[in-house]
Design a protein around this motif. Structure first.
Motif, PDB file in Angstrom:
ATOM      1  N   ALA A 119       0.233  -6.288 -43.124  1.00  0.00           N
ATOM      2  CA  ALA A 119      -0.385  -6.926 -41.961  1.00  0.00           C
ATOM      3  C   ALA A 119      -1.729  -7.518 -42.368  1.00  0.00           C
ATOM      4  O   ALA A 119      -2.498  -6.904 -43.095  1.00  0.00           O
ATOM      5  CB  ALA A 119      -0.573  -5.902 -40.850  1.00  0.00           C
ATOM      6  N   GLY A 120      -2.000  -8.713 -41.930  1.00  0.00           N
ATOM      7  CA  GLY A 120      -3.271  -9.365 -42.233  1.00  0.00           C
ATOM      8  C   GLY A 120      -3.310 -10.072 -43.573  1.00  0.00           C
ATOM      9  O   GLY A 120      -4.262 -10.784 -43.867  1.00  0.00           O
ATOM     10  N   ALA A 121      -2.303  -9.887 -44.371  1.00  0.00           N
ATOM     11  CA  ALA A 121      -2.302 -10.494 -45.702  1.00  0.00           C
ATOM     12  C   ALA A 121      -2.111 -12.006 -45.631  1.00  0.00           C
ATOM     13  O   ALA A 121      -2.600 -12.732 -46.491  1.00  0.00           O
ATOM     14  CB  ALA A 121      -1.244  -9.863 -46.586  1.00  0.00           C
ATOM     15  N   ALA A 122      -1.429 -12.472 -44.604  1.00  0.00           N
ATOM     16  CA  ALA A 122      -1.210 -13.917 -44.479  1.00  0.00           C
ATOM     17  C   ALA A 122      -2.543 -14.642 -44.290  1.00  0.00           C
ATOM     18  O   ALA A 122      -2.762 -15.711 -44.865  1.00  0.00           O
ATOM     19  CB  ALA A 122      -0.258 -14.214 -43.329  1.00  0.00           C
ATOM     20  N   ASP A 123      -3.437 -14.063 -43.500  1.00  0.00           N
ATOM     21  CA  ASP A 123      -4.758 -14.665 -43.316  1.00  0.00           C
ATOM     22  C   ASP A 123      -5.513 -14.703 -44.643  1.00  0.00           C
ATOM     23  O   ASP A 123      -6.155 -15.694 -44.977  1.00  0.00           O
ATOM     24  CB  ASP A 123      -5.578 -13.896 -42.277  1.00  0.00           C
ATOM     25  CG  ASP A 123      -5.066 -14.091 -40.860  1.00  0.00           C
ATOM     26  OD1 ASP A 123      -4.345 -15.074 -40.612  1.00  0.00           O
ATOM     27  OD2 ASP A 123      -5.402 -13.250 -40.008  1.00  0.00           O
ATOM     28  N   ALA A 124      -5.450 -13.606 -45.385  1.00  0.00           N
ATOM     29  CA  ALA A 124      -6.123 -13.546 -46.683  1.00  0.00           C
ATOM     30  C   ALA A 124      -5.508 -14.564 -47.641  1.00  0.00           C
ATOM     31  O   ALA A 124      -6.230 -15.235 -48.384  1.00  0.00           O
ATOM     32  CB  ALA A 124      -6.030 -12.141 -47.259  1.00  0.00           C
ATOM     33  N   ALA A 125      -4.188 -14.701 -47.618  1.00  0.00           N
ATOM     34  CA  ALA A 125      -3.511 -15.665 -48.493  1.00  0.00           C
ATOM     35  C   ALA A 125      -3.916 -17.095 -48.128  1.00  0.00           C
ATOM     36  O   ALA A 125      -4.089 -17.937 -49.017  1.00  0.00           O
ATOM     37  CB  ALA A 125      -2.009 -15.488 -48.406  1.00  0.00           C
ATOM     38  N   ALA A 126      -4.089 -17.356 -46.843  1.00  0.00           N
ATOM     39  CA  ALA A 126      -4.542 -18.682 -46.409  1.00  0.00           C
ATOM     40  C   ALA A 126      -5.958 -18.946 -46.914  1.00  0.00           C
ATOM     41  O   ALA A 126      -6.268 -20.065 -47.355  1.00  0.00           O
ATOM     42  CB  ALA A 126      -4.474 -18.787 -44.893  1.00  0.00           C
ATOM     43  N   GLN A 127      -6.807 -17.924 -46.872  1.00  0.00           N
ATOM     44  CA  GLN A 127      -8.167 -18.070 -47.412  1.00  0.00           C
ATOM     45  C   GLN A 127      -8.117 -18.343 -48.909  1.00  0.00           C
ATOM     46  O   GLN A 127      -8.877 -19.159 -49.430  1.00  0.00           O
ATOM     47  CB  GLN A 127      -8.986 -16.807 -47.158  1.00  0.00           C
ATOM     48  CG  GLN A 127      -9.444 -16.641 -45.743  1.00  0.00           C
ATOM     49  CD  GLN A 127     -10.375 -15.449 -45.606  1.00  0.00           C
ATOM     50  OE1 GLN A 127     -11.010 -15.021 -46.566  1.00  0.00           O
ATOM     51  NE2 GLN A 127     -10.455 -14.903 -44.406  1.00  0.00           N
TER      52      GLN A 127
END
Length: 152
Positions: A119-127
């Motif tokens: 969870a939340g890794a997609a946001d980090a990957a986008a960054q």
């Protein structure tokens, strides 16, 4: 022989004892851990500030963060930060025109393959993808990050 020489040097105070060497190692390890904690705190604070315009107003803080990160090995930074924090750090620095070491991007990309399910890794990957593009790595790390996001 060697043992006698070391014993004489130790008795003469010329060589540190193993316990003082161990304490010295522990101090260095503690300092590195403290520096990593400082990097995490500064990076999070700056990431919450916003994008380029907000970071340009805090340029001296970003430069201090960059200097602190530059003093540490990329390996210790990568190991000391979570995937999200590592991506955020890369984003803050790249967004401010201070390109992080390629090894930080490589470490984040390696973690991406494992962490994307969290969870939340997609946001980090986008960054990470955005930071990669801003750092001139859009066709390599950036493209692979986007690809991982789309396939995940």
């Amino acid at each position: 022989g060697y043992a006698e020489t070391m014993l004489r040097l130790l008795q003469a105070g010329r060589v540190a004892s193993s316990s003082s060497c161990h304490l010295s190692w522990q101090r260095r390890r503690g300092l590195a851990s403290s520096a990593i904690s400082d990097v995490i705190g500064r990076s999070k604070d700056l990431a919450e500030a916003g994008g380029r315009a907000a970071l340009s107003q805090r340029k001296s803080e970003v430069e201090e963060l960059y200097t602190e990160v530059s003093k540490l090995s990329a390996e210790s930074v990568a190991k000391g930060l979570s995937f999200s924090d590592l991506c955020s750090l890369c984003r803050v620095l790249a967004c401010s025109g201070l390109r992080p070491e390629d090894r930080l991007f490589q470490a984040a990309e390696e973690q991406l393959k494992v962490k994307l399910k969290d969870a939340g890794a997609a946001d980090a990957a986008a960054q990470l993808a955005l930071a990669s593009c801003e750092a001139g790595l859009g066709r390599s790390t950036g493209a692979r990050s986007v690809e991982a996001l789309c396939s995940g």
